[in-house]
Scaffold this motif. Sequence first.
Motif: not given
Lengths: 437, 341
Positions: B205-227
């Motif tokens: 579920l963690l892996l699924v949730f991370l995948g869905l997070t990448a697809a449905y949210t902008n959360l990763f924008a902060n991560y790519f701005a600040m790895p």
Amino acid sequence: MDDVLLLSRLQFAVAVFFHFIFVPLTLGLSVLLVWMETLYVRTGDEMWKRHVKFWGKLFLINFTLGVVTGITLEFQFGTNWSRYSEYVGDIFGSLLAIEATVAFFLESTFLAVWHFGWDKLSKKMHCLCIWLVAIASNISALWIILANGFMQNPVGYTINEAAGRAELANFWDVVFNPFGWGMYAHTIMGSWAVGGFFVLGVSAWHLLRGSHKEFFRRSFRLAAPFTLVLALAIAASGHEEGQNVAKYQPAKLAAMEAHWETGTNVPFYLFVWPDEANEGNKVEALGIPNLMSWIAFGDKNAEVKGLKDFAKEDRPPVAATFWTFRAMVTLGGLFILLALLATWQRNRELPNPGLLRLLVLNIPLPYIGLGLGWAVAEIGRQPWIVYGLMRTSDAVSPVPADNVFISLIAFIVVYTLLGALDIFLLRKYALKGPEEA
Amino acid sequence: MLETIWFILWGLLWAVYFVLDGFDLGLGSLLPFLGKNEEERRVMYNAAGPFWDGNEVWLISAGGVTFAAFPKAYAVMFSALYAPLLILLFALIFRAVSFEFRNKVESDAWRSLWDVVHFLSNLAPCILLGVAFANLFMGIPIDADGVYHGNLFKLLNLYGLAGGVFFLAIFMMHGALWLTLKSEGHLQTRALAAANMLWPAVLVLLLVFLGLTAAYTNLFANYFAMPLLFILPVLALVGLLGVPVMLRRGKPWLAWASSAVFIIFVTFFGVAGMFPGMIISSIDPAATVTAFNGASSQLTLKIMLGVALVMVPIVLVYQFWVYKLFSAPVTARDLEDPHAY
């Protein structure tokens, strides 16, 4: 929007009055339990330990409902009063947050230790737990009432025009708000008296039946003078609070007394029947000269502002404020009388059965008295949610009316069910009496 | 600066709430699956006995702190999430009452009734918290006046539901680990088996949730701005991997602690991705309530920071003491105590 306002007000009233059925007994019984358990630790008398266990069981049943009904209240400000929360959250929110971190944690954590720790802790440590619970509960009430005190008499704030909200200017002014402290004194003593009358009532029931006689004579002897001191102090603090209302909330005072025309040397009428529609009173009889001026300002010549001096849209509902106030004061008088009789009879082998019966019947009345007091404070503050600063009608959330309608029904159904269960269990365990030693 | 500190503290309060109330909510959700007889069910109630109330206060604190430090976020969050929040609160009411009332009447029917109430009132918060936070991660339809344009069912979208299932699985695993510590015999064996069974589900579920997070949210924008922030999900994974390792080494307390680490970093994974957003608007970026436009005045933030820095450590110390005091497994003898649930 009007529907949402009315429904939200009803919902808040249901939530707060229901919460306030449980809190006073928690506050009052916690103090009596401290007293009983401290006596047990100091004298080693097992009878006191049985007292702590018996009254403690009732305390725990009651406490749970106080906690859970309090949680819904904290979130009501966000769910139903979001405009209010945005406008004064800078000040009001911090008081609630301080309450949780300073007091509520302490109360909940040590209550559990006290509940489960009889065999795990030394006598003294166990006793310390109930001390912490009592202190924390009473401090918790202080922060909540200071938050309400800000709504009654806003102090220590400035208006930030750019942000469109009130902001904290002086924290200590908010914390030492004289209006809040006056309310706290009156409310906390009322709550302790609820505890006192509860113990007297349950003891009276058993004394009438001659069950566990020694046990309940002792409870009765402990609670009677405690309750008397409080009943008298409630009257004194009520007088103080009345003077605060006169000073800070003149419209509320005028509504409490159904006083229409501004004047000096205002008499106090024993019998009044307010007639809101015609801006006057249908009945005003048995006036005591100068008394209202004196009650309000401690000066028989003082001017008391009448309701007609306030624009109609700035007046609280007169009849509701007036009648709740009169009913509260009448009950307050009855409590002094009952506590006086109980104290007088407390050392008898069997106190007067008529008095005992009255004390049993009286059990719900102190709750009603406290509820009426809240009603005076809150209805009398209308049309303001923050006196003179923000109107209740501007405070409500932009949520759909049907949502609030459904939640209001849910509150009523669930709370009625819980209330019935609570009374059933309290009654069951109160009538069962203490475990044998 | 104060706003950023408070944003982190805000995340921390929710994380602590999830760690602490998470295990007792998860435990209650496991009641019908693990409690095979009356004694076992009572062990389960009493395993949460001295803790659940103090744990729930973290929710009050998280709510109170949101109100004090971010009044606008508090106002918009709870009025927009009106229906799910009230369902959550009613569930918590019934949960508390089920603890307190279940053992107060000598009747099997009475107890069975409260067992059903207990199960549902623990299950619902697990799911609702997940649905609510997933929707907060993704953003909800609020306009510039803070008015929510949607209804309860709009929150039950694919990502929201995934969040609900994910939180439920996490809390159930966390609760099963707690029961492993607080029980003996057959019940403990079954609790351990449940934890071992739930663990792979949580990982998937963690892996699924991370995948869905990448697809449905902008959360990763902060991560790519600040790895550097990628350390958060990595630490979450380390926590999760620690659970079976510690169980195999026979250190159930450390397994529970690993699960706690996992929960803390899952929470921070989401919160860091949102920063500075608190209530992200899915229809109007300008309507997003952030830690900056939603914060209290500097004076209030300063005073509240003082209060939090003094009080939160004190609370943690005495709650830790309580956990130590009641760390032993619930035994048959404990159940004979008239004060037990």
